[in-house]
Design a protein around this motif. Sequence first.
Motif, PDB file in Angstrom:
ATOM      1  N   LEU A 122      46.619  52.147   4.652  1.00 55.77           N
ATOM      2  CA  LEU A 122      46.008  50.872   5.014  1.00 55.77           C
ATOM      3  C   LEU A 122      46.893  49.800   4.369  1.00 55.77           C
ATOM      4  N   GLY A 175      42.541  48.258  -6.388  1.00 52.98           N
ATOM      5  CA  GLY A 175      42.382  49.512  -5.650  1.00 52.98           C
ATOM      6  C   GLY A 175      43.611  49.952  -4.880  1.00 52.98           C
ATOM      7  N   ASN A 178      43.480  58.780   2.139  1.00 54.81           N
ATOM      8  CA  ASN A 178      43.480  57.347   2.456  1.00 54.81           C
ATOM      9  C   ASN A 178      44.051  56.561   1.285  1.00 54.81           C
ATOM     10  N   LYS A 179      45.018  55.696   1.579  1.00 52.88           N
ATOM     11  CA  LYS A 179      45.616  54.900   0.503  1.00 52.88           C
ATOM     12  C   LYS A 179      45.787  53.445   0.929  1.00 52.88           C
ATOM     13  N   LYS A 180      45.541  52.575  -0.032  1.00 54.30           N
ATOM     14  CA  LYS A 180      45.768  51.148   0.224  1.00 54.30           C
ATOM     15  C   LYS A 180      47.152  50.790  -0.337  1.00 54.30           C
ATOM     16  N   LYS A 235      46.469  49.846   9.896  1.00 48.76           N
ATOM     17  CA  LYS A 235      46.468  51.225   9.396  1.00 48.76           C
ATOM     18  C   LYS A 235      47.417  52.099  10.202  1.00 48.76           C
ATOM     19  N   SER A 288      46.773  58.389   5.473  1.00 49.94           N
ATOM     20  CA  SER A 288      46.408  57.173   6.207  1.00 49.94           C
ATOM     21  C   SER A 288      46.722  55.978   5.307  1.00 49.94           C
TER      22      SER A 288
END
Lengths: 166, 288
Positions: free
Chosen positions: A55, A75, A3-5, A42, A53
């Motif tokens: 975001l 983040g 998961n990455k922002k 997403k 994934s």
Amino acid sequence: MINKKVILTGNFGVGKTSLFNRFFYNRFSDKYLTTIGVKVDKKVIQVENKEISILLWDIAGEVSQDKVPNSYFLGASGIIYVFDLARPLTFNNIVKDIEHLKEMIPDSIVKIVGNKKDLLSESALAETLEELALECDIITSAKTGENVEDLFEKLGMDLLALEQMK
Amino acid sequence: MSDTVGKGKSDFVKTDANDEILLAQLRQILLRKDREQLAELEDELNDPNKLGAKISPIIEYHLSVLRQKFPAEYKKEVEKLIERRLKESQDELLDVIYPVIGKMIRKYVNLQFQTLKDSIDNRVKGILSPRGIWGRIKALVTGVNESEYVLSGMQGPMIEEVYVIERDSGLLQAHYSRNATIDRDVVAGMLTAIKSFVEDAFNREREDLEMIEYGTYKIYIQSFHLYYISIVISGTLSSSERDKLSAKILDFAEEEIQSRRFMQSQGEDSVQKLSDKLAVYFKTEQEE
């Protein structure tokens, strides 16, 4: 799944939301609706048989990056900095903006994207790229969809490499 | 002395003069070294650098001795001094600590006022509403206690969803939901964006968004250092129920989250385990 922002940022009217809509919904609208605050969505992409994934935070455009609330960037693993190839005003501050972003999130991946390629002729595009103070990572057109998938694929590969380095 | 007997006065003077010269020369020879040392000392005294180089080691030594011995020898004296100073300057002390405790007191007072207001509102509504009047009549006719009747008619709060979200990135760490919802990752991201926006917009340092209300739904947010827990509730929630929920969130955080190293790269297994715990914890709360 990783998961990455990722943050989509840049001056107002450069086509961030159009890139967002093209990437997520494969659609484009000529109507300009300014983004208020942030829009988040997403999408899971496949890179080297791994699922990432993303975001994506589509942030309201600002003339300068230091005007964007710092907390939006916290983040984030990746930043897509978009400018309008047809409007020099949107890339006049590019060096300062990129420095600011790298200072704020030193370990993140920054992709510099020149958008609205469809508005320029080949010669005008070459001239603009020569004028640019920093090297552009990719040239896109949210309108035609050119290179939009490539942009996220390249970003995904870099994010994967970053994850593997940890 | 015998040499001088019978000699004239001028001879005496001459001899004295010679003696003086000889004495001066002798003094010169004997005291030369002392004078040189004296000059050297004067030079050292007048030159701050030279003087510093000589004195510093001595001061350092005494300071280190003082540092070692100070706690043992002066502890009681210092304590007495501080105690006396605190008694004498209570007002100044209040000025210093008020900004810190003031915020806590204000928050507590606000909460108490809110509780009181809730209670008054509920009473007024209850007494004056048709339902309240009907309840009183029914209670009188059937003999059932009026408060029991009111309690039975209240719709309890229902926990619809619980999210554990990484504070900075907005990435979802764990989730529990009664029903299928839209993409929970997007909800987590959007909640974080709203939270960041509000906290930045009003520029209130160290203050967090604690609640969002929409219609009959409420989203309670409890922020921690690295993450926050967000609970979506439908129905009414009294102040005491809210306190109970808040305590439950703190218990969950303490027992299930803070005991493990909270990082997004923990892996899917760990995230799933935390989600399972979340379901157990808050399902139980609902059934109660």
